[in-house]
Motif scaffolding. Structure first.
Motif, PDB file in Angstrom:
ATOM      1  N   LYS A   5     140.498-105.701 -70.500  1.00 27.53           N
ATOM      2  CA  LYS A   5     139.716-106.182 -71.634  1.00 27.53           C
ATOM      3  C   LYS A   5     139.632-107.710 -71.591  1.00 27.53           C
ATOM      4  O   LYS A   5     140.582-108.379 -71.218  1.00 27.53           O
ATOM      5  N   SER A  31     136.033-102.958 -73.705  1.00 25.15           N
ATOM      6  CA  SER A  31     137.099-101.959 -73.702  1.00 25.15           C
ATOM      7  C   SER A  31     137.154-101.270 -72.347  1.00 25.15           C
ATOM      8  O   SER A  31     136.179-101.269 -71.594  1.00 25.15           O
ATOM      9  N   VAL A  32     138.325-100.673 -72.054  1.00 22.15           N
ATOM     10  CA  VAL A  32     138.552 -99.979 -70.793  1.00 22.15           C
ATOM     11  C   VAL A  32     139.122 -98.605 -71.100  1.00 22.15           C
ATOM     12  O   VAL A  32     140.051 -98.472 -71.900  1.00 22.15           O
ATOM     13  N   ASP A  33     138.542 -97.552 -70.492  1.00 21.58           N
ATOM     14  CA  ASP A  33     139.056 -96.195 -70.613  1.00 21.58           C
ATOM     15  C   ASP A  33     139.624 -95.791 -69.254  1.00 21.58           C
ATOM     16  O   ASP A  33     138.879 -95.498 -68.312  1.00 21.58           O
ATOM     17  N   LYS A  38     136.021 -95.696 -67.017  1.00 17.01           N
ATOM     18  CA  LYS A  38     134.826 -96.331 -67.565  1.00 17.01           C
ATOM     19  C   LYS A  38     135.188 -97.618 -68.289  1.00 17.01           C
ATOM     20  O   LYS A  38     136.301 -97.769 -68.797  1.00 17.01           O
ATOM     21  N   VAL A  39     134.235 -98.542 -68.331  1.00 17.81           N
ATOM     22  CA  VAL A  39     134.389 -99.783 -69.079  1.00 17.81           C
ATOM     23  C   VAL A  39     133.163 -99.984 -69.954  1.00 17.81           C
ATOM     24  O   VAL A  39     132.058 -99.590 -69.595  1.00 17.81           O
ATOM     25  N   THR A  40     133.381-100.590 -71.121  1.00 15.64           N
ATOM     26  CA  THR A  40     132.284-100.960 -72.001  1.00 15.64           C
ATOM     27  C   THR A  40     132.101-102.453 -71.868  1.00 15.64           C
ATOM     28  O   THR A  40     133.045-103.214 -72.064  1.00 15.64           O
ATOM     29  N   GLU A  66     126.718-100.452 -77.352  1.00 15.93           N
ATOM     30  CA  GLU A  66     126.963-100.413 -75.913  1.00 15.93           C
ATOM     31  C   GLU A  66     127.670 -99.116 -75.552  1.00 15.93           C
ATOM     32  O   GLU A  66     128.581 -98.691 -76.246  1.00 15.93           O
ATOM     33  N   PRO A  68     129.678 -96.856 -72.364  1.00 15.07           N
ATOM     34  CA  PRO A  68     130.488 -97.163 -71.183  1.00 15.07           C
ATOM     35  C   PRO A  68     129.725 -96.944 -69.876  1.00 15.07           C
ATOM     36  O   PRO A  68     128.813 -96.127 -69.796  1.00 15.07           O
TER      37      PRO A  68
END
Length: 118
Positions: A5, A31-33, A38-40, A66, A68
């Motif tokens: 992040k 954000s990061v999942d 995935k990233v936003t 937004e 991801p």
């Protein structure tokens, strides 16, 4: 984890990809999942969502948000050299772990603190 992040990244593929005219365009990671990979990213993959009227959103209507994207479609930009780079890891003498720029060798951020010897 290569992307975190608040990192600055460039987009490697997709509709917001950095073309010749916008090669210097940097985006901030919101954000990061980790599980989904995935990233936003701020301002990338923006979609319109219809929202009903509610107390939270009294007018309703269309909301921009937004969504991801795959983590493989972004590349971290080093703050020191300003170039897109791969990210490596380095351990300091006190046991702290750092993310490192592969091009210039500068520390990007600290991953884990120093180990306390007992």
């Amino acid at each position: 984890m290569r992307v975190k992040k608040d990192d600055l990244v460039i987009i490697l593929s997709g509709a917001s990809r950095n073309k010749a005219a916008t090669r210097d365009k940097r985006y901030r990671v919101l954000s990061v999942d980790k599980e989904k990979g995935k990233v936003t990213v701020e301002g990338v993959n923006v979609v319109q969502k219809a929202v009903r009227r509610s107390r939270r959103n009294p007018r309703g209507g269309m909301l921009s948000m937004e969504m991801p994207i795959a983590m493989s479609n972004v590349q971290v930009v080093c703050q020191k050299c300003g170039k897109p780079t791969r990210v490596g890891a380095r351990f300091a003498e006190d046991g702290a772990k750092f993310r490192v720029c592969k091009k210039c060798g500068a520390d990007i951020s600290q991953v884990s603190p120093a180990r306390v010897k007992k």
